[in-house]
Design an enzyme around this catalytic site. Sequence first.
Site, PDB file in Angstrom:
ATOM      1  N   ASN A  24       0.907  -1.188   0.096  1.00  0.00           N
ATOM      2  CA  ASN A  24      -0.019  -0.104   0.043  1.00  0.00           C
ATOM      3  C   ASN A  24       0.908   1.202  -0.064  1.00  0.00           C
ATOM      4  O   ASN A  24       0.572   2.247  -0.625  1.00  0.00           O
ATOM      5  CB  ASN A  24      -0.698  -0.042   1.103  1.00  0.00           C
ATOM      6  CG  ASN A  24      -1.972  -0.991   1.219  1.00  0.00           C
ATOM      7  OD1 ASN A  24      -2.483  -1.328  -0.086  1.00  0.00           O
ATOM      8  ND2 ASN A  24      -2.726  -1.201   2.182  1.00  0.00           N
ATOM      9  N   ASP A 210       2.083  -3.177  18.100  1.00  0.00           N
ATOM     10  CA  ASP A 210       2.573  -1.956  17.294  1.00  0.00           C
ATOM     11  C   ASP A 210       2.564  -0.775  17.891  1.00  0.00           C
ATOM     12  O   ASP A 210       3.540   0.142  17.644  1.00  0.00           O
ATOM     13  CB  ASP A 210       1.315  -2.100  16.265  1.00  0.00           C
ATOM     14  CG  ASP A 210       1.489  -0.640  15.363  1.00  0.00           C
ATOM     15  OD1 ASP A 210       2.317  -0.775  14.292  1.00  0.00           O
ATOM     16  OD2 ASP A 210       0.578   0.170  15.710  1.00  0.00           O
ATOM     17  N   LYS A 214       5.643   1.823  18.732  1.00  0.00           N
ATOM     18  CA  LYS A 214       5.699   3.274  18.371  1.00  0.00           C
ATOM     19  C   LYS A 214       6.230   4.031  19.811  1.00  0.00           C
ATOM     20  O   LYS A 214       6.738   5.291  19.747  1.00  0.00           O
ATOM     21  CB  LYS A 214       4.339   3.703  17.958  1.00  0.00           C
ATOM     22  CG  LYS A 214       4.252   3.364  16.648  1.00  0.00           C
ATOM     23  CD  LYS A 214       2.658   3.362  15.917  1.00  0.00           C
ATOM     24  CE  LYS A 214       2.537   2.886  14.642  1.00  0.00           C
ATOM     25  NZ  LYS A 214       0.974   2.510  14.415  1.00  0.00           N
TER      26      LYS A 214
END
Lengths: 442, 442
Positions: A24, A210, A214
Amino acid sequence: MTEGTAQRTGAPTELGVAVLGMGNVGAEVVRIITENAEDLRARIGASLVLRGVAVRDLERGRGIDRALLTDDPAALVRRDDVDIVIEVLGGIEPPRELIRTALQQGKSVVTANKALLAEYTGELATAAAEANVDLYFEAAVAGAIPVVRPLMQSLAGDKVQRVAGIVNGTTNFILSAMAETGADYDEALAEAGRLGYAEADPTADVEGYDAAAKAAILASIAFHSRVTAADVYREGISSVTAEDLASAAKFDCTVKLLSICERVVGDDGRERISARVYPALIPLSHPLATVSGAYNAVVVEAVDAGRLMFYGQGAGGAPTASAVMGDVVMAARNKVYSGRGPLESTYASLPVMPIAQVPTRYYVAMNVVDRPGVLETIAGEFAKHGVSIAAVRQEGGADATRLIVITHRAPDGALAETVSALENMEAVTAVSSVLRMEGTHE
Amino acid sequence: MTEGTAQRTGAPTELGVAVLGMGNVGAEVVRIITENAEDLRARIGASLVLRGVAVRDLERGRGIDRALLTDDPAALVRRDDVDIVIEVLGGIEPPRELIRTALQQGKSVVTANKALLAEYTGELATAAAEANVDLYFEAAVAGAIPVVRPLMQSLAGDKVQRVAGIVNGTTNFILSAMAETGADYDEALAEAGRLGYAEADPTADVEGYDAAAKAAILASIAFHSRVTAADVYREGISSVTAEDLASAAKFDCTVKLLSICERVVGDDGRERISARVYPALIPLSHPLATVSGAYNAVVVEAVDAGRLMFYGQGAGGAPTASAVMGDVVMAARNKVYSGRGPLESTYASLPVMPIAQVPTRYYVAMNVVDRPGVLETIAGEFAKHGVSIAAVRQEGGADATRLIVITHRAPDGALAETVSALENMEAVTAVSSVLRMEGTHE
């Protein structure tokens, strides 16, 4: 960028770009480089020329010149005519080795790879510094939202105290849906999958991996230290129930998966870092409470700047590609003007405080037997562990009585011990949920 | 910033700083340079050494070493041991001449001077480019909120379509107070003065000059063009009434002074810039509607990034000093590593569209005679000018009938002509308010 004026003699008129990965984000990056070529040239002072795109399957049609495709990324990053490498493959290997090679070969690197950065920023930043090239990664945290650059540059003269954000779109979509429709976790997850907001294997998102990666990146930058994903305390959202959302609403709160990085002072007076990811109740009046669906937002608190908030699309091909391309333009300009942006700054080297020592607030939902004196007994258990109760609410009817307790701030260890003790109490049938509460100053 | 590794041989170990102006912001800048010296040194890779502070009155005590004070800023900026000049004087002259001199002498400059930048960024950026030094001005727009750097750098690979913000704290305080308490403009202004949110002469704020200067800076950066304050259409808030706020609330709106910079397409198909400042109704659901008091916020819409929002303290000594110091650290690092940040980029050179051609929506409040057929007559007048009505509301009692009309989008010129015609209608006793409406897509 008053073009030409100060451009050094011999500056390149074109810069070669290699893109690793054509998912993507990669596809959008290639589109922008192609479609916006004229604007990019004017902004950089040199043309960006796509030298190659590394893909896994050469046979799949992708609407770009087949001659640009290669399944040999290692050869691509070593090409002499490549000046900037864009890594949007994801995963640890081969990206780690490819980026290290690219940097060692004097290429600047732009990456969106949070999992890699959460482990190996140190090694990669050192390689970039030694080669005097850029390593940029704005897209690795909160997609299109500028967070890395503001923290590294705009706040470079300030002292950041706290960064708290919603940095995972999948979990925010699920929790928003649960809050709005009363759906339970499994229903909301299924809906997220149908709409393309959750992957077939949603573990990395829903279990907080995830968000933890971060948080590690944000904490490292904000506190000029090195924090890796393993340093981040992590809980996912899979045990959050529809009842929790309903109870939260009764306390004028909602539940969000937060990535929190804080400067905390230990018992010895030394500064430490707390980095943690968990679903938490926050007041509906908190700026993060209104961030719904797949949106992301990050609140930064600094001594002089006060409270700042950054809001926008945290994922998706085009938004992430926007962040990648901002970094590419900056890296390209540095190639033209022989400059270099800031790399990591870890001089402060603050240690990470274990979660048990971090003061937080708890929301505890339990089923209790319905008889006089139960609340007193339970309140006594909290007091025994030095935990002060902020609010209590009794819910439910004849067969089961649900008791919700929200505590004041106490060391996480004391709170965890209280919950253990509650679970063994005869008056408590079950502790059904334990969440934290954030965004208040009690 | 992995210190040392790639620091070039002969890089300076200390950098001299001159501060021009010792008002709220200057005092905080001096404090940060002094108090945070160790952190700044580690982040820069060299020490910042305060060489002098230019003040008007040498006799006033300021809590810093008297030997550092000077009333000769022109001599200070020429000193060989000054590498970075921080200008926080305000006003056009002498700052313009001082900054130009500093740049020509090879010093990097950090300024918070929006009025100066809104006129002379071109000349100053050229001087900076020629001398290969930095000219940074994050603090000139929205105080502590990183907006300039995100627009110039993070979005350097994207196409910005629109920037809309609340960038003046004084007017936002006044309008918020009017909305919350029902106070009229004069009362709210007096309250703002008492609390230190409005200056003794509030003209620059309440008449929109400050917001227009910031709009010029934002438009220039966002659209890679040169826009000056004179290009910005400007209306202040002094004619906004308590009734307007009350009527706005009935349409689920509030009133905010907005600085809007848009990419618009003219009848000839060419892109132009619209830059405008005026009080406008925005829906309560709009992200800018909840920005209250002295806070600022800027919404940026870009093709790939989508909608971003930046929120924080837009004024005040410490927040503004935080933004200044972020720039100082970046400029200082560039001195250490022989780099340079991006200067202005004006390659697109888009022309500015006159306000008359810009499509906007109007809110028109008028007193009308109370008799059958009046609404029809008035509606006919709007139609005659090609203006479509979106909503109508009739208010008030026996003696005066107040009619509120909200239009769809139409060229501003057609709307202005409609209002002129209404003023001459027998059925309209008075047009009491004309505001615009923003933040909707009708």
